[in-house]
Scaffold this motif. Structure first.
Motif, PDB file in Angstrom:
ATOM      1  N   LEU A  90       0.822  -1.215   0.000  1.00  0.00           N
ATOM      2  CA  LEU A  90       0.000   0.000   0.000  1.00  0.00           C
ATOM      3  C   LEU A  90       0.851   1.257   0.000  1.00  0.00           C
ATOM      4  O   LEU A  90       0.443   2.306  -0.506  1.00  0.00           O
ATOM      5  CB  LEU A  90      -0.919   0.016   1.225  1.00  0.00           C
ATOM      6  N   HIS A  91       2.038   1.170   0.580  1.00  0.00           N
ATOM      7  CA  HIS A  91       2.959   2.300   0.647  1.00  0.00           C
ATOM      8  C   HIS A  91       4.064   2.211  -0.396  1.00  0.00           C
ATOM      9  O   HIS A  91       4.394   3.208  -1.032  1.00  0.00           O
ATOM     10  CB  HIS A  91       3.582   2.359   2.045  1.00  0.00           C
ATOM     11  N   VAL A 149      -1.011  -0.995   9.737  1.00  0.00           N
ATOM     12  CA  VAL A 149      -1.939  -2.121   9.851  1.00  0.00           C
ATOM     13  C   VAL A 149      -2.640  -2.285   8.516  1.00  0.00           C
ATOM     14  O   VAL A 149      -3.164  -1.310   7.959  1.00  0.00           O
ATOM     15  CB  VAL A 149      -2.972  -1.887  10.966  1.00  0.00           C
ATOM     16  N   ALA A 150      -2.653  -3.499   7.972  1.00  0.00           N
ATOM     17  CA  ALA A 150      -3.277  -3.719   6.665  1.00  0.00           C
ATOM     18  C   ALA A 150      -3.725  -5.169   6.528  1.00  0.00           C
ATOM     19  O   ALA A 150      -3.174  -6.070   7.162  1.00  0.00           O
ATOM     20  CB  ALA A 150      -2.310  -3.361   5.534  1.00  0.00           C
ATOM     21  N   ALA A 151      -4.732  -5.377   5.682  1.00  0.00           N
ATOM     22  CA  ALA A 151      -5.225  -6.716   5.369  1.00  0.00           C
ATOM     23  C   ALA A 151      -5.423  -6.826   3.863  1.00  0.00           C
ATOM     24  O   ALA A 151      -5.853  -5.867   3.209  1.00  0.00           O
ATOM     25  CB  ALA A 151      -6.535  -6.997   6.085  1.00  0.00           C
ATOM     26  N   THR A 152      -5.092  -7.999   3.304  1.00  0.00           N
ATOM     27  CA  THR A 152      -5.285  -8.255   1.872  1.00  0.00           C
ATOM     28  C   THR A 152      -6.026  -9.574   1.691  1.00  0.00           C
ATOM     29  O   THR A 152      -5.886 -10.500   2.494  1.00  0.00           O
ATOM     30  CB  THR A 152      -3.945  -8.330   1.119  1.00  0.00           C
ATOM     31  N   SER A 153      -6.817  -9.667   0.612  1.00  0.00           N
ATOM     32  CA  SER A 153      -7.512 -10.916   0.285  1.00  0.00           C
ATOM     33  C   SER A 153      -7.836 -10.945  -1.196  1.00  0.00           C
ATOM     34  O   SER A 153      -8.160  -9.908  -1.798  1.00  0.00           O
ATOM     35  CB  SER A 153      -8.797 -11.053   1.102  1.00  0.00           C
ATOM     36  N   THR A 198      -4.114   1.196   7.152  1.00  0.00           N
ATOM     37  CA  THR A 198      -3.822   2.514   7.694  1.00  0.00           C
ATOM     38  C   THR A 198      -2.343   2.569   8.051  1.00  0.00           C
ATOM     39  O   THR A 198      -1.818   1.643   8.680  1.00  0.00           O
ATOM     40  CB  THR A 198      -4.664   2.793   8.954  1.00  0.00           C
ATOM     41  N   PHE A 199      -1.692   3.650   7.628  1.00  0.00           N
ATOM     42  CA  PHE A 199      -0.275   3.799   7.961  1.00  0.00           C
ATOM     43  C   PHE A 199       0.076   5.271   8.117  1.00  0.00           C
ATOM     44  O   PHE A 199      -0.606   6.157   7.599  1.00  0.00           O
ATOM     45  CB  PHE A 199       0.621   3.150   6.899  1.00  0.00           C
ATOM     46  N   ALA A 200       1.149   5.519   8.853  1.00  0.00           N
ATOM     47  CA  ALA A 200       1.684   6.864   9.011  1.00  0.00           C
ATOM     48  C   ALA A 200       2.876   7.027   8.081  1.00  0.00           C
ATOM     49  O   ALA A 200       3.578   6.065   7.790  1.00  0.00           O
ATOM     50  CB  ALA A 200       2.120   7.092  10.453  1.00  0.00           C
ATOM     51  N   PRO A 201       3.127   8.241   7.585  1.00  0.00           N
ATOM     52  CA  PRO A 201       4.330   8.467   6.776  1.00  0.00           C
ATOM     53  C   PRO A 201       5.581   8.120   7.574  1.00  0.00           C
ATOM     54  O   PRO A 201       5.591   8.179   8.808  1.00  0.00           O
ATOM     55  CB  PRO A 201       4.272   9.968   6.457  1.00  0.00           C
ATOM     56  N   HIS A 202       6.644   7.773   6.848  1.00  0.00           N
ATOM     57  CA  HIS A 202       7.891   7.386   7.513  1.00  0.00           C
ATOM     58  C   HIS A 202       8.592   8.637   8.052  1.00  0.00           C
ATOM     59  O   HIS A 202       9.406   9.267   7.414  1.00  0.00           O
ATOM     60  CB  HIS A 202       8.801   6.623   6.551  1.00  0.00           C
ATOM     61  N   HIS A 225      -5.450   6.474   5.497  1.00  0.00           N
ATOM     62  CA  HIS A 225      -6.412   5.363   5.511  1.00  0.00           C
ATOM     63  C   HIS A 225      -6.654   4.969   4.049  1.00  0.00           C
ATOM     64  O   HIS A 225      -7.135   5.782   3.251  1.00  0.00           O
ATOM     65  CB  HIS A 225      -7.714   5.804   6.171  1.00  0.00           C
ATOM     66  N   THR A 226      -6.360   3.714   3.702  1.00  0.00           N
ATOM     67  CA  THR A 226      -6.207   3.338   2.300  1.00  0.00           C
ATOM     68  C   THR A 226      -7.074   2.151   1.916  1.00  0.00           C
ATOM     69  O   THR A 226      -7.175   1.166   2.665  1.00  0.00           O
ATOM     70  CB  THR A 226      -4.726   3.008   2.009  1.00  0.00           C
ATOM     71  N   ALA A 227      -7.701   2.247   0.729  1.00  0.00           N
ATOM     72  CA  ALA A 227      -8.376   1.127   0.084  1.00  0.00           C
ATOM     73  C   ALA A 227      -7.765   0.949  -1.301  1.00  0.00           C
ATOM     74  O   ALA A 227      -7.549   1.937  -2.015  1.00  0.00           O
ATOM     75  CB  ALA A 227      -9.876   1.394  -0.032  1.00  0.00           C
ATOM     76  N   ALA A 228      -7.464  -0.289  -1.677  1.00  0.00           N
ATOM     77  CA  ALA A 228      -6.737  -0.510  -2.926  1.00  0.00           C
ATOM     78  C   ALA A 228      -7.087  -1.851  -3.536  1.00  0.00           C
ATOM     79  O   ALA A 228      -7.657  -2.741  -2.885  1.00  0.00           O
ATOM     80  CB  ALA A 228      -5.232  -0.425  -2.680  1.00  0.00           C
ATOM     81  N   MET A 229      -6.708  -1.998  -4.815  1.00  0.00           N
ATOM     82  CA  MET A 229      -6.912  -3.248  -5.538  1.00  0.00           C
ATOM     83  C   MET A 229      -5.743  -3.472  -6.489  1.00  0.00           C
ATOM     84  O   MET A 229      -5.272  -2.541  -7.148  1.00  0.00           O
ATOM     85  CB  MET A 229      -8.205  -3.202  -6.362  1.00  0.00           C
ATOM     86  N   GLY A 230      -5.259  -4.724  -6.523  1.00  0.00           N
ATOM     87  CA  GLY A 230      -4.242  -5.123  -7.493  1.00  0.00           C
ATOM     88  C   GLY A 230      -4.848  -6.075  -8.504  1.00  0.00           C
ATOM     89  O   GLY A 230      -5.722  -6.897  -8.170  1.00  0.00           O
ATOM     90  N   TYR A 231      -4.398  -6.001  -9.759  1.00  0.00           N
ATOM     91  CA  TYR A 231      -4.969  -6.830 -10.826  1.00  0.00           C
ATOM     92  C   TYR A 231      -3.851  -7.406 -11.684  1.00  0.00           C
ATOM     93  O   TYR A 231      -2.917  -6.684 -12.092  1.00  0.00           O
ATOM     94  CB  TYR A 231      -5.901  -6.001 -11.698  1.00  0.00           C
ATOM     95  N   ARG A 232      -3.919  -8.719 -11.953  1.00  0.00           N
ATOM     96  CA  ARG A 232      -2.946  -9.388 -12.812  1.00  0.00           C
ATOM     97  C   ARG A 232      -3.374  -9.256 -14.264  1.00  0.00           C
ATOM     98  O   ARG A 232      -4.294  -9.921 -14.738  1.00  0.00           O
ATOM     99  CB  ARG A 232      -2.815 -10.852 -12.425  1.00  0.00           C
TER     100      ARG A 232
END
Length: 517
Positions: A78-79, A141-145, A158-162, A195-202
């Motif tokens: 996500l980052h 903190v993140a979850a993928t499925s 959800t993540f904070a900048p480095h 706070h992030t929502a995302a999708m990966g596609y092959r």
């Protein structure tokens, strides 16, 4: 600067009572002080991001020197590279946290001005101003499925900048006013979360793409000192210091796109772009008048801050080597678990657009300053774009009862400011770091740990642009040095293995298939 004819002096640090004025400051003068302070607290938004602070997010990535854009095979994609999501099969939960401590310090050149007969600290060399704040904790903190699909993976996180927060500088040192008090004293909570929502596609066996949306939550809190030279005949008289606090909150949004390409036998490349995030926050600023204005109060006022987080481009190339190739490197959707004897090396470049986000700097608007009305100002920060080069890799040991992966790397992080604009509010110095990490797998759970030691390139400033008040001498001339320690701990849990029903079983190593490819 002669001080024999100066006006009222503070007894701060010497047990003497600060004198009062024969008449209270005018409302317009106090309004100016409020405006100055409200502008000054905008230093806080600059305390984020790589060119300003210390990379990087994610325990595995940190152990690899931040080189992860071409690997990105855990939910920290996500980052690092949102295109890396598509290679992640099954359902996984990641919990990471960085714990950082920054020791940015400033040795101001020169000595305290004043008459030793009336000011105890006059003629002393300025003391070293050091960060006295504690550690800063940055969560991820993140979850993928894949939800049983063949080509798609979805993610929430959800993540904070480095960054490295927690900076606190003293008001008084060795019984004398701190020489750095007009830069930053800190001590107020500041928060920035994506706070992030995302999708990966092959798209094809050799290409994955990803897209995401970030809801940016911001809270900016700062405690600083402003100077009211109208009521003292010189500059930096402690009796004319006004102290203030401000907290503002707001929301913004931006997006990310990324791609992961498998270019050949064990060779992959990644590219990621995250857009800029304009941020507007609102809150309350409270200013306490200087001690020379006893009995006078400045009512709290609403304040609005307009600033921005930069656009970021990450790119990397990775080579996998050893007895077997990782599943991700040869294009199979799975968990990317390396086999014994497998290793990799990666080189990344990160470019951050701070020149457009913070040049000239944030804008502040005070809603209603007593006796003056609405006021606004732009704070000069003059940040420039930053470049970071990162290299790292890993190796999975052979012959152990549980899989153990060792990681290592390093990086160079470029400065975000020219010498004249160097400050203590954010560590904008050039940096170089060494990192190390380890990952141990116990069935469906992988535990990761990492450590980074980042060294600042010391900087001597002779042409400082920071002043306590208009016409005052620069207060940021001197030597800036710093060092940062970052410890990170995290876990990746394969939920489908624990609860059953996962669509993708873990593939077995297949050396013959690798050889054929």
């Amino acid at each position: 600067m002669s001080t024999s004819t100066r006006g009222p002096r503070s007894g701060r640090g010497c047990g003497r009572e600060a004198p009062t004025l024969s008449k209270p400051p005018t409302l317009s003068a106090l309004g100016f002080a409020a405006s100055f302070f409200a502008a000054a607290f905008l230093a806080a938004p600059s305390a984020f991001a790589g060119g300003l602070e210390t990379p990087d997010n994610g325990t595995e990535a940190l152990g690899r020197g931040g080189a992860f854009a071409a690997k990105a095979d855990d939910p920290t994609a996500l980052h690092h590279n949102i295109g890396g999501l598509a290679q992640q099969g099954g359902t996984r939960l990641l919990v990471n946290a960085n714990v950082a401590r920054n020791s940015l310090s400033f040795q101001r050149e020169g000595v305290y001005e004043g008459d030793p007969g009336t000011t105890a600290w006059a003629g002393r060399r300025y003391p070293l101003a050091e960060n006295q704040g504690g550690v800063a904790v940055l969560p991820f903190v993140a979850a993928t499925s894949d939800f049983g699909t063949e080509r798609m993976t979805f993610a929430l996180g959800t993540f904070a900048p480095h960054s490295v927060g927690g900076k606190v500088y003293p008001l008084v040192q060795n019984g004398a006013p701190s020489p750095a008090r007009y830069d930053a004293i800190g001590g107020m909570p500041t928060l920035l979360l994506y706070h992030t929502a995302a999708m990966g596609y092959r798209v094809a066996d050799w290409l994955d793409v990803g897209v995401g949306f970030h809801l940016v939550q911001a809270q900016i809190g700062t405690r600083l000192i402003a100077y009211m030279n109208k009521y003292c005949s010189g500059f930096e008289e402690a009796a004319c210091d006004a102290r203030g606090e401000a907290t503002t909150k707001g929301w913004s949004g931006t997006g990310s796109i990324g791609a992961m390409a498998r270019l050949g036998e064990g060779l992959s490349a990644g590219l990621h772009f995250r857009g800029p995030a304009p941020i507007t926050t609102e809150g309350t600023a409270k200013i306490d008048p200087p001690s020379v204005a006893k009995g006078f109060e400045i009512p709290a006022t609403r304040v609005m801050v307009q600033t921005a987080m930069p656009w970021v481009v990450r790119g990397g190339v990775r080579k996998v080597f050893g007895r077997e190739r990782s599943f991700a490197a040869r294009g199979e959707r799975g968990r990317g678990e390396p086999t014994e004897g497998t290793g990799d090396l990666e080189l990344d470049v990160v470019y951050e657009g701070w020149g457009s986000a913070m040049n000239p700097g944030p804008r502040v608007v005070l809603d209603d300053v007593k006796g003056v009305g609405r006021m606004e100002r732009t704070v000069t920060k003059r940040y420039s774009n930053t470049l970071s080069v990162r290299v790292g890799g890993s190796y999975t040991l052979q012959g152990l009862s549980v899989p153990v992966t060792l990681r290592g790397g390093g990086y160079y992080d470029g400065s975000a400011t020219a010498g004249a604009y160097t400050r203590l509010d954010a560590d904008t110095l050039d940096k170089v770091a060494l990192t190390a990490g380890v990952g141990v797998r116990f069935g469906s759970v992988r535990i990761d740990a990492a450590y980074a030691s980042a060294f600042d390139f010391a900087r001597t400033v002779k042409d400082g642009d920071l002043r306590s008040a208009e016409g005052a001498p620069a207060v940021n001339n001197g030597v800036f040095t710093g060092h940062t320690h970052i410890a990170s701990l995290g876990a990746v849990i394969e939920l489908d293995r624990i609860f059953g029903g996962g669509r993708l079983p873990l593939p077995k190593p297949d050396g013959d298939r690798v050889a054929r490819r």
